[in-house]
Structure formats: structure tokens, C-alpha cells
Design an enzyme around this catalytic site. Structure first.
Site, short mmCIF file in Angstrom:
data_model
loop_
_atom_site.label_atom_id
_atom_site.label_comp_id
_atom_site.label_asym_id
_atom_site.label_seq_id
_atom_site.Cartn_x
_atom_site.Cartn_y
_atom_site.Cartn_z
N CYS A 2 0.89 -3.29 7.59
CA CYS A 2 2.45 -3.10 8.07
C CYS A 2 3.03 -4.55 7.94
O CYS A 2 2.35 -5.39 8.09
CB CYS A 2 2.39 -2.50 9.46
SG CYS A 2 1.63 -0.90 9.72
N ARG A 27 4.43 -4.91 0.30
CA ARG A 27 3.35 -4.42 0.69
C ARG A 27 3.12 -2.98 0.83
O ARG A 27 1.95 -2.47 1.11
CB ARG A 27 2.87 -5.13 1.99
CG ARG A 27 2.87 -6.77 2.01
CD ARG A 27 3.33 -7.37 3.43
NE ARG A 27 2.79 -7.00 4.42
CZ ARG A 27 1.62 -7.68 5.03
NH1 ARG A 27 1.42 -8.73 4.66
NH2 ARG A 27 1.01 -7.19 6.00
N TRP A 74 2.94 1.22 7.85
CA TRP A 74 2.13 1.89 6.80
C TRP A 74 1.06 2.76 7.66
O TRP A 74 0.33 2.35 8.14
CB TRP A 74 1.50 1.04 5.97
CG TRP A 74 0.98 1.39 4.60
CD1 TRP A 74 1.84 1.74 3.30
CD2 TRP A 74 -0.55 1.86 4.22
NE1 TRP A 74 1.12 2.09 2.55
CE2 TRP A 74 -0.41 2.24 2.86
CE3 TRP A 74 -1.56 1.54 5.13
CZ2 TRP A 74 -1.49 2.74 2.20
CZ3 TRP A 74 -2.57 2.23 4.15
CH2 TRP A 74 -2.69 2.53 2.70
N ASN A 100 0.22 -4.19 14.35
CA ASN A 100 -0.38 -3.98 13.19
C ASN A 100 -1.77 -3.90 13.62
O ASN A 100 -2.16 -4.38 14.64
CB ASN A 100 -0.31 -5.07 12.16
CG ASN A 100 0.97 -5.30 11.41
OD1 ASN A 100 1.80 -4.27 11.57
ND2 ASN A 100 1.17 -6.23 10.65
N GLY A 101 -2.61 -2.81 12.88
CA GLY A 101 -3.92 -2.90 13.10
C GLY A 101 -4.20 -1.64 13.92
O GLY A 101 -3.52 -0.61 13.99
N GLU A 481 -18.28 1.49 -12.68
CA GLU A 481 -17.12 0.92 -12.18
C GLU A 481 -17.02 -0.50 -12.54
O GLU A 481 -15.87 -0.80 -12.83
CB GLU A 481 -17.23 1.28 -10.46
CG GLU A 481 -16.02 0.26 -9.74
CD GLU A 481 -14.87 0.87 -10.24
OE1 GLU A 481 -14.74 1.92 -10.62
OE2 GLU A 481 -13.76 0.29 -9.60
N LYS A 485 -13.76 -1.74 -14.68
CA LYS A 485 -12.64 -2.90 -14.42
C LYS A 485 -12.57 -3.74 -15.65
O LYS A 485 -11.49 -4.11 -15.92
CB LYS A 485 -13.59 -3.74 -13.34
CG LYS A 485 -13.34 -3.30 -11.87
CD LYS A 485 -12.15 -3.14 -11.33
CE LYS A 485 -11.28 -1.91 -11.57
NZ LYS A 485 -11.44 -0.77 -11.06
N GLU A 488 -10.31 -1.97 -18.43
CA GLU A 488 -8.90 -1.80 -18.08
C GLU A 488 -8.03 -2.88 -18.07
O GLU A 488 -6.80 -2.99 -18.41
CB GLU A 488 -8.63 -0.97 -16.96
CG GLU A 488 -9.03 -1.37 -15.63
CD GLU A 488 -8.71 -0.72 -14.25
OE1 GLU A 488 -9.57 -0.56 -13.49
OE2 GLU A 488 -7.87 0.22 -14.34
N HIS A 504 -32.36 5.91 -25.95
CA HIS A 504 -31.95 7.38 -26.75
C HIS A 504 -30.71 7.03 -27.52
O HIS A 504 -30.04 8.08 -27.72
CB HIS A 504 -31.62 8.23 -25.74
CG HIS A 504 -33.09 8.58 -24.90
ND1 HIS A 504 -33.87 9.21 -25.42
CD2 HIS A 504 -33.48 7.96 -23.76
CE1 HIS A 504 -35.11 9.03 -24.41
NE2 HIS A 504 -34.62 8.44 -23.45
N LYS A 604 -0.24 3.01 -11.50
CA LYS A 604 -1.16 2.66 -10.48
C LYS A 604 -1.46 4.11 -9.77
O LYS A 604 -2.72 4.33 -9.49
CB LYS A 604 -0.43 1.86 -9.31
CG LYS A 604 -1.04 1.72 -8.12
CD LYS A 604 -2.40 0.92 -8.07
CE LYS A 604 -3.35 0.92 -7.04
NZ LYS A 604 -4.61 0.46 -7.39
C1 AGP Z 1 -8.98 2.13 -11.58
O1 AGP Z 1 -8.84 0.98 -11.53
C2 AGP Z 1 -7.62 2.81 -11.61
N1 AGP Z 1 -6.58 2.40 -10.82
C3 AGP Z 1 -7.92 4.39 -11.59
O2 AGP Z 1 -9.10 4.66 -12.44
C4 AGP Z 1 -7.78 5.09 -10.26
O3 AGP Z 1 -8.80 4.98 -9.60
C5 AGP Z 1 -7.39 6.79 -10.80
O4 AGP Z 1 -6.31 6.85 -11.52
C6 AGP Z 1 -7.50 7.51 -9.45
O5 AGP Z 1 -6.42 7.17 -8.62
P1 AGP Z 1 -6.34 7.48 -7.08
O6 AGP Z 1 -7.43 7.09 -6.53
O7 AGP Z 1 -4.90 7.03 -6.63
O8 AGP Z 1 -6.52 9.05 -7.12
#
Ligand code: AGP
Length: 609
Positions: A2, A27, A74, A100-101, A481, A485, A488, A504, A604
Site C-alpha cells: 500500500c 505499486r 492494496w 501498511n502490513g 520455471e 523465465k 520469456e 529418450h 501481465k
Molecule cells: C510468468 O512469468 C508469466 N507472467 C505467466 O506465465 C503467468 O504466471 C501466467 O500467465 C498466469 O498468471 P496468473 O498467475 O496471474 O494467473
């Protein structure tokens, strides 16, 4: 999280604090409010929604005032509504408080106050704090002493700012954990949760430390500890430009968010561990329901799906509970077979991912119990799930998810420990595990120590045309994961699979010089992994091995060795490897000059199919 703003001095205080909140908008928030001195009273105006909503309420001609505090919230406790927005008031209505917190013992304090006849308007822990401080203030002490006394009753990680109708030129601020910064002007004093909100007004800044109480007046600031003993403070000149200040001095939000993870761990665990090392999750289903569950389906996308894979490993190993993990987009069109006694878990940072939301609605239509593991309070998935555990990671701005992943895995781990308690799993060492969890934030911090080494590794392999990510067991889910990273944000193709699968097929892709990142934290499969390392090396591959600090075997056979702390827990050891993998992706993308926070083609929050 927040945003906090405060001002006392000759300017129009309402105008100043609204401008400060605007500078903290990046933020993320879902409601906002202000309290300002209005004659001999404090007037509070607050509203759910964006700052424009609040400005609309205040009108085009802003009230003239010389003291104001303001907040953009938030949501963590209670939905983002007008009533839950800050500031909050005490029982007498004399003081206004923003926060906050989290206050961990707020329920206990609230019960005590209710017994004394206090009446609450909201569901927030913040209002409880206002009442606790107000009760002390009623005994006739000054506001700063009331704050110090009140704070001594509260547990948690928080920061407060308080003003009183009876003390026209004083703002009291206290920091237990969440950040607070003070800006010193000429005959005026500013306050904020983050430096960007101070920079247009002053560059003389004091960063309040944990356990300090600051009394702000137009003449400056006096700082004490919570017992009233004076504390020397050291202002510094903030020479950041506004853009880098928003990123906390980091070049990108992604790097800032990677570095926030030790704190995110603390936030995520807050209020969920008892002093005798047990887990408390009040928000989930009754014990009876948890005992009845015969199968778990975890449904998510991207990074959240990877958190689900790690959870599958934990649920099956630790709870012996059959668990499947589905991509939301596959689940919703896949006509899934669902046991009526199953639990569907939806993991999502944003809580708005279209496929996950559609899959959730499908489960609800089939009357399956649903649990959300969500970061954004008030989001659609959080609202529509039967129960929600919030990951408490704070707003994540970079498209590449980092801190949200760590918080998702930890929250799922907490849930599995809670299940183990409820289902009385004899083999699960809850107390030892909780003790390891308590130290996990520090271990994450220690894992950052390898940052310079990883920068060098990234520079060396930035032109690789393919990078492998391999592991076994829990490390295998982490490697997915790590690969996501890199692809992407650095746009480098990756091949990720359990290390035992290499022979395989994927082994055919190994060429001299290709880097292979191995997650190798599990001692039970270390020998097997050593064979996999030798296999890729025999074909000219360069093995980059991430293992725990106590390992003495892999160093001798590895091309590049990266160590993370030994936490004493298999799952936490594996989770720690995400730190070097995130840093590897970040520094590779940086070396290649990629657009890190906004990678091409990605958004995002994926709110369309
Ligand atoms: C990963 O870095 C991405 N931003 C993407 O894979 C993300 O995790 C996915 O779109 C799911 O989003 P969410 O957690 O908001 O549902």
C-alpha cells in the site's frame, strides 16, 4: 504494497498528499483515502477504486489544510470497499490512522476491545490498531506516547501513521517492518512509504528503521524507540531520478521483485505460524472437510502451473494424497473426471486469468470444492472460490513472475502442512519444518549472495542458441520455471525435462558448448544426477549445477557450480534454486539488451483466452 503519504507545513496539505499518492500509483492499489485537518477537527474522505474516485469526492476545489495523511490500499484483510479503505478512526473519532502490513494478533485485540464496548465499522486489522491507540490516548497522554503504548500491544510486520484532532501540527509514524521514509523541507515535513513520493518536494531523506517512532512537525522530526528513548537519525541526499526511485534503485522491476523475496517470505508466513511451531490457516475448510478430500486437482497457467507441479510433489510425497496438475486451458475443454470428494485448487497471481476463471466456474457448476491461492485480493478468482489463501506477495509489476511464484509455492506448502496436522500424518515432522520455514527468508537472502557469479555465467552463455534445464523430483518442477523465465525475457529457446528423460530423445540436441542447468539439491537422487551430468559432458555440454552448500560430490564433476544454503528441508532446498535461475534469466536478458519488464508479445494478466 500500500502507499502512504503525509505532510505538515504551509502548503495545501491535501494537494501534496494526493500528488504523493499519484506518484505511488505504479505499486497498484484498489482504494484510497485522506484525513486532513479541517478547523479543529480531522475530516476523513475515502473511496474504493482509483484516485480519480477520491478526487471526485473531494471536488475540484481542494479543501485548504496544513496537515494531511493519505493512503492507497492494496487489500489484504477485507475486500476493497469504501468502509475498508484507510484512514480509520478510533472509538472517540479523534484520531485517524493509516497502515501498511499486517497485525498478527488483531483478532485477539479486537475481542478485548469489543468486550470493553468498542464498535467497529470495518473488517480491517487497521481499525483495530486505531482503537488500541485511541484507548491509550483517552488516558490523557500525548499522541506519540499513545502510539508507543499501543504498538507495544501489537505483533506483526507493519507501519502506521497517526494524526489527532487535538494536536494540530503533529503526525506520528511508527515502523515495525513495512517501509517508511521522511522528507525534510524548510519549515515543512513529508512522509511516504517510498522515496519517489518525496522527490518532487525534497531530497533530504530519513529512512525510518524497524522499531522507531517518528514525530513530524513543520520544524522537522524527532525519532525515538518504542519505549521513548531518543534515537539519532542520519538524513541523506537522495540523488535518484524519479523513474529509478520507483524501482527502489534497481534498473528493472524484475530485479527489484527478485530482491524483495526475503521480505515476501516473511509476509507470506505472517500470522500463519504459531509460537509452538504449528501452522494456522483459519481461512480454509473445516477439519471435517479436509479429512474427507480424496484427491486434489491443481489448475493454473504458466508460472502458477509450475507452482502447482511443486505442490503435487509435496502433496503426494508428504500427504500421500493423489494430485493432478492441469493447464487451465486444457482442463476447461478436457471434460475432466472429477471425484465429488476432490478439492480443486486454483493458483493465480492476478486472480483474473481467463482460462483459470473459466475452469473455476466449471468446477463450481459441478459442485466441486474450490480453493484459491491468489495474490490480488478482490480479484475474480479470489471472489469466486469457496475459500482463498492469499499469497501476500505485494503487487508484482514485471511481466515475468518471480516473487509471486515463491509465495505461491510457500502458501501451497503451508496448506500441505495444515492438511498434515488435520489428517494427523505420523511421518510429517511439522515442528522441524516450521522451524526451517521461519529461517527461509534469511536463506533466500543468502542465496542472493551468488549474484555476481551468476552475472558472469549469464555473460558467458548469453549467445547460446539453446539452454537445457534438468532436475529430478522437486528439482525437476523448478527447472520448468527456470526455463520459462529465460525464454520469456531473454528469448532463448530452452529444453526442460526430468533429467532421466534425456536418453529418450532430448539428448540428441546436446552439442559442444550448450549450457545445461541442473537443479541438484536432492541427495536421494544425486548419484543418478551425476550420471546425467557426465552424459551431457561426454557430448560437449557445459554443466551448470545448482546444489546445496553442504554438497561435497558434485563440485568435482561440474563445469560451473552454484551453491544455495542447506535449509534442512528437501522442498525448501529445491525452492531456493529459483533464486539463481531467476537471476540467470535476468542477467542474460540484460546482457542481450532485451526489454526486461515488458517482454515482447506478453501481458501481465491474460484476461482473454
Ligand atoms: C510468468 O512469468 C508469466 N507472467 C505467466 O506465465 C503467468 O504466471 C501466467 O500467465 C498466469 O498468471 P496468473 O498467475 O496471474 O494467473
Amino acid at each position: 504494497m500500500c502507499g502512504i503519504a503525509g505532510y505538515v507545513g504551509p502548503r495545501n496539505a491535501v494537494e501534496v498528499v494526493l500528488d504523493q499518492l499519484k506518484r505511488l500509483e505504479y505499486r497498484g492499489y484498489d482504494s484510497a483515502g485522506v484525513a486532513y485537518r479541517n478547523g479543529s477537527a480531522l475530516k476523513t474522505v475515502k473511496r474504493a477504486g482509483k484516485l480519480t474516485e477520491l478526487s471526485g469526492l473531494l471536488g475540484s476545489k481542494l479543501p485548504v489544510s496544513h496537515l494531511a495523511i493519505a493512503h492507497s490500499r492494496w487489500a489484504t484483510h477485507g475486500a476493497p470497499t469504501d468502509l475498508n479503505a484507510h484512514p480509520h478512526s478510533d472509538q472517540s473519532g479523534r484520531i485517524a490512522l493509516i497502515h501498511n502490513g499486517i497485525i498478527e494478533n488483531y483478532l485477539e485485540l479486537k475481542e478485548e476491545l469489543v468486550r470493553e464496548g468498542h464498535v467497529f465499522q470495518s473488517e480491517t486489522d487497521t481499525e483495530v490498531a486505531a482503537h488500541v491507540i485511541g484507548r491509550e490516548y483517552d488516558s490523557g497522554v500525548e499522541l506519540d506516547e499513545a502510539v508507543r503504548r499501543g504498538v507495544r500491544r501489537m505483533r506483526g510486520a507493519y507501519a502506521f501513521v497517526v494524526a489527532s484532532a487535538d494536536e494540530p501540527e503533529k503526525i506520528v509514524a511508527v515502523r515495525a517492518a513495512s517501509p517508511l521514509v521522511i522528507g525534510l523541507g524548510d519549515g515543512e515535513t513529508f512522509l511516504a512509504s517510498d522515496i519517489p513520493a518525496l522527490l518532487p518536494y525534497t531530497r533530504r531523506v530519513i529512512v525510518l528503521e524497524g522499531g522507531q517512532v517518528a514525530v513530524l512537525t513543520p520544524a522537522g522530526v524527532v525519532v525515538t524507540d518504542v519505549n521513548g528513548a531518543s534515537v539519532a537519525v542520519h538524513p541523506f541526499e537522495a540523488d535518484w531520478d524519479i523513474e529509478s526511485a520507483e524501482k527502489g534503485g534497481y534498473e528493472h522491476f524484475m530485479l527489484k521483485e527478485i530482491h524483495e523475496q526475503p521480505d515476501v517470505v516473511h509476509q507470506c508466513l505472517l500470522g500463519r505460524l504459531t509460537p509452538d511451531n504449528r501452522v494456522v490457516l483459519d481461512q480454509v475448510f473445516s477439519n471435517h472437510v479436509l479429512q474427507d478430500i480424496d484427491r486434489v486437482n491443481i489448475i493454473a497457467c504458466g508460472t502458477a502451473y509450475h507452482a502447482g507441479l511443486m505442490a503435487k510433489f509435496i502433496f503426494e510425497r508428504m500427504l500421500r494424497l493423489p494430485t493432478d496438475v492441469f493447464y487451465s486451458s486444457e482442463f476447461r475443454y478436457g471434460d475432466p473426471v472429477l471425484s465429488p470428494r476432490s478439492l480443486a485448487i486454483f493458483v493465480s497471481q492476478s486472480g483474473e486469468t481467463a482460462d483459470s476463471l473459466a475452469a473455476l466456474r466449471l468446477c463450481k457448476a459441478r459442485r466441486i470444492r474450490t480453493l484459491g491461492i491468489v495474490n490480488v485480493v478482490g480479484s475474480s478468482i479470489a471472489r469466486e472460490c469457496d475459500r482463498v489463501l492469499f499469497t501476500q506477495a505485494g503487487p508484482e509489476i514485471s511481466v515475468a513472475s518471480t516473487k509471486a511464484y515463491t509465495a505461491q509455492v510457500l502458501t501451497l506448502f503451508l496448506f500441505s502442512l495444515h492438511m498434515a496436522q488435520v489428517r494427523e500424518m505420523p511421518g510429517v515432522r511439522i515442528k522441524e519444518t516450521v522451524a526451517a520455514l521461519r529461517k527461509f527468508g534469511d536463506y533466500v537472502q543468502d542465496a542472493m549472495a551468488g549474484e555476481d557469479q551468476i552475472k558472469g555465467v549469464a555473460a558467458k552463455f548469453k549467445d547460446a542458441r539453446l539452454v537445457f534445464f534438468l532436475g529430478r523430483g522437486a528439482d525437476a518442477s523448478l527447472s520448468l520455471e527456470g526455463a520459462l523465465k529465460l525464454k520469456e525475457i531473454a528469448y532463448i529457446p530452452t529444453q526442460e525435462c526430468p533429467a532421466g528423460e534425456m536418453k529418450h530423445g532430448p539428448l540428441a540436441l546436446i552439442e559442444p558448448g550448450i549450457p545445461i542447468v541442473f537443479g541438484a539439491t536432492d541427495p536421494d537422487v544425486r548419484e543418478k544426477l551425476a550420471s546425467n551430468i557426465k552424459e551431457v559432458q561426454a557430448r560437449g555440454g557445459h554443466a551448470i549445477v545448482i546444489t546445496t552448500s553442504d554438497d561435497v560430490t558434485l563440485g568435482a564433476i561440474t563445469d560451473t557450480l552454484i551453491k544455495v544454503p542447506q535449509t534442512g528441508n528437501t522442498y525448501l532446498n529445491a525452492l531456493l534454486t529459483i533464486v539463481p535461475m531467476q537471476l540467470f534469466a535476468y542477467y542474460t536478458a540484460k546482457a542481450l539488451g532485451c526489454e526486461i519488464d515488458q517482454p515482447r508479445n506478453l501481458a501481465k494478466s491474460v484476461t482473454v483466452e
